[in-house]
Design an enzyme around this catalytic site. Structure first.
Site, PDB file in Angstrom:
ATOM      1  N   GLU A 284      73.204 -17.738 105.619  1.00 36.88           N
ATOM      2  CA  GLU A 284      74.287 -18.121 104.711  1.00 36.88           C
ATOM      3  C   GLU A 284      73.715 -18.701 103.420  1.00 36.88           C
ATOM      4  O   GLU A 284      74.248 -18.459 102.327  1.00 36.88           O
ATOM      5  CB  GLU A 284      75.217 -19.112 105.405  1.00 36.88           C
ATOM      6  CG  GLU A 284      75.920 -18.498 106.603  1.00 36.88           C
ATOM      7  CD  GLU A 284      77.110 -19.306 107.077  1.00 36.88           C
ATOM      8  OE1 GLU A 284      77.377 -20.378 106.492  1.00 36.88           O
ATOM      9  OE2 GLU A 284      77.787 -18.867 108.021  1.00 36.88           O
ATOM     10  N   GLU A 285      72.647 -19.472 103.539  1.00 36.82           N
ATOM     11  CA  GLU A 285      72.023 -20.044 102.347  1.00 36.82           C
ATOM     12  C   GLU A 285      71.544 -18.946 101.401  1.00 36.82           C
ATOM     13  O   GLU A 285      71.738 -19.029 100.183  1.00 36.82           O
ATOM     14  CB  GLU A 285      70.838 -20.922 102.760  1.00 36.82           C
ATOM     15  CG  GLU A 285      70.060 -21.511 101.595  1.00 36.82           C
ATOM     16  CD  GLU A 285      68.940 -22.431 102.035  1.00 36.82           C
ATOM     17  OE1 GLU A 285      68.152 -22.865 101.166  1.00 36.82           O
ATOM     18  OE2 GLU A 285      68.831 -22.713 103.248  1.00 36.82           O
ATOM     19  N   ARG A 286      70.939 -17.909 101.951  1.00 37.83           N
ATOM     20  CA  ARG A 286      70.402 -16.834 101.113  1.00 37.83           C
ATOM     21  C   ARG A 286      71.513 -16.035 100.450  1.00 37.83           C
ATOM     22  O   ARG A 286      71.417 -15.676  99.268  1.00 37.83           O
ATOM     23  CB  ARG A 286      69.502 -15.933 101.966  1.00 37.83           C
ATOM     24  CG  ARG A 286      68.190 -16.621 102.342  1.00 37.83           C
ATOM     25  CD  ARG A 286      67.457 -15.970 103.486  1.00 37.83           C
ATOM     26  NE  ARG A 286      66.266 -16.753 103.818  1.00 37.83           N
ATOM     27  CZ  ARG A 286      65.553 -16.611 104.935  1.00 37.83           C
ATOM     28  NH1 ARG A 286      65.910 -15.713 105.843  1.00 37.83           N
ATOM     29  NH2 ARG A 286      64.489 -17.372 105.145  1.00 37.83           N
ATOM     30  N   ALA A 289      72.967 -18.113  97.660  1.00 34.67           N
ATOM     31  CA  ALA A 289      72.081 -18.151  96.492  1.00 34.67           C
ATOM     32  C   ALA A 289      72.196 -16.874  95.666  1.00 34.67           C
ATOM     33  O   ALA A 289      72.186 -16.917  94.429  1.00 34.67           O
ATOM     34  CB  ALA A 289      70.640 -18.366  96.935  1.00 34.67           C
TER      35      ALA A 289
END
Length: 427
Positions: A284-286, A289
């Site tokens: 989810e972070e990637r 971003a």
């Protein structure tokens, strides 16, 4: 209490956090529909509700954030508690979090819509810190934490009453998460934390940390746990605020832990599952971003067009040089290709699919494109691009992190190779 815009919850857009759900039904196109309605209905990922969410967020960005960005960049820190309180009251810190904890209960595509709109903030540091709060420090807590833990840590985080940070990287372990050295030793009803964390976004202002630590002596992928760690506990030391090349308005800290006693009930999920939980958070972070970097690239392209159209050299606008307008056209095309890959990946993810390969591809391409685009556009600005007075120079500095943070380009390539079954096996 969950915040919403008219029609979001009433039309059934909410659902269980994480995966397996799609967004609200897309409006059907009818003969005679307006072009705007047709465009909304035909969007690959976003519905009218997504666009309403973005429009409301844009008002906050234009009024409460962008007028102060230059000041925050100069000071090297933005007032996270103040900004997060504003965003929390409007519901933007819990878009895809459960309604029972103050979220809106929408699927992850709405979080991506928010991330994309946050890209219109005229720096990288502030949206990055917001992303840590919403999609980096809290997904594992939301999915695997106990009800008591979520009420103590998640509820105030969604409300913007506290600032959260993520403690994974260390001086000797960045992309190689399995190599972290920080320990969490069980002693009675507590964990005793010793070690250090590096490159911690919002570390100087954070009220609590989602900490990854070794909780046993077992194999490196099975001996780690995620723990909610209050930052005001005895033994937590902020060693220094790191002076960075970019992301100037976001404080980044080096933090030490010396016999920090944390109640064992602050464990997220099961002991020993921390590495697995963190890998899920990384996806989810990637994706977040990638979404957050689309608008900055678009904005720099447009501002470069505007500048080179009026800037003349040899009695003609710089834009009239074929090398310039062809290159800008190529960049616009590549931004759209990254957007298409992102939307496809998110659509698969909210339906419960493993998107590790696609998420890695998207982050790899977005990071490399942001570097190349900002470098080339800065060149078109000439000497003006070398000043701090224009957006392109800020993107040049800030975007460099995308190829390093949350897994370096080389890690993304290794993951892609693994899924292609061409990565050499370790002997």
């Amino acid at each position: 209490m969950a915040r919403c815009w008219p029609g979001l919850l009433a039309r059934g857009a909410w659902g269980r956090w994480g995966a397996g759900l799609s967004g609200p039904a897309r409006p059907q196109l009818r003969a005679g529909s307006s072009s705007r309605a047709a465009q909304e209905g035909a969007h690959l990922l976003y519905s009218r509700e997504h666009n309403a969410l973005r429009a409301s967020l844009r008002k906050i960005i234009d009024k409460e954030i962008n007028p102060f960005v230059d000041k925050w960049e100069e000071e090297g820190q933005f007032p996270a508690h103040k900004v997060f309180k504003t965003l929390g009251q409007a519901g933007f810190l819990g878009v895809n979090k459960p309604t029972e904890y103050g979220g809106m209960g929408l699927d992850f595509s709405y979080s991506i819509a928010v991330a994309e709109e946050l890209g219109n903030i005229r720096c990288g540091g502030v949206p990055m810190a917001i992303g840590v709060q919403t999609d980096m420090a809290t997904p594992a807590l939301t999915r695997f934490g106990s009800d008591e833990l979520k009420r103590q840590f998640l509820v105030p985080t969604i409300a913007g009453e506290v600032v959260a940070c993520l403690g994974v990287s260390e001086p000797g372990a960045g992309s190689d998460v399995a190599s972290i050295k920080t320990t969490a030793v069980r002693k009675g009803d507590d964990y005793i934390i010793n070690g250090s964390k590096m490159w911690i976004t919002s570390g100087c202002q954070a009220d609590w940390m989602c900490l990854l630590a070794n909780s046993s002596e077992g194999p490196p992928h099975q001996n780690k746990s995620l723990i909610c760690l209050p930052m005001n506990l005895p033994g937590v030391h902020i060693a220094k605020k790191i002076d960075k090349m970019g992301m100037r308005s976001s404080d980044t800290a080096h933090i030490f832990f010396e016999d920090v006693r944390v109640p064992s009930k602050y464990l997220i999920g099961e002991e020993g599952m921390g590495f697995t939980y963190q890998m899920l958070q990384f996806q989810e972070e990637r994706l977040w971003a990638v979404a957050n970097n689309l608008a900055p690239m678009e904005n720099v392209i447009q501002e470069t067009i505007d500048y080179t159209r009026q800037r003349k050299i040899y009695n003609q606008p710089v834009l009239h040089n074929q090398a310039v307008h062809f290159r800008l056209a190529e960049f616009a095309t590549e931004v759209e290709l990254v957007r298409s890959l992102l939307y496809q990946t998110v659509a698969l993810y909210i339906r419960g699919n493993d998107v590790t390969k696609f998420a890695s591809m998207a982050k790899l391409k977005a990071g490399r494109l942001a570097r190349e685009l900002s470098d080339n556009c800065l060149q078109f600005w000439g000497a003006m691009g070398f000043t701090n007075e224009v957006l392109v120079s800020r993107l040049y500095r800030d975007s460099r992190l995308l190829s390093i943070g949350a897994g370096a380009d080389e890690v993304m390539l290794s993951i892609i190779c693994k899924y292609m079954e061409i990565l050499p096996q370790k002997k």
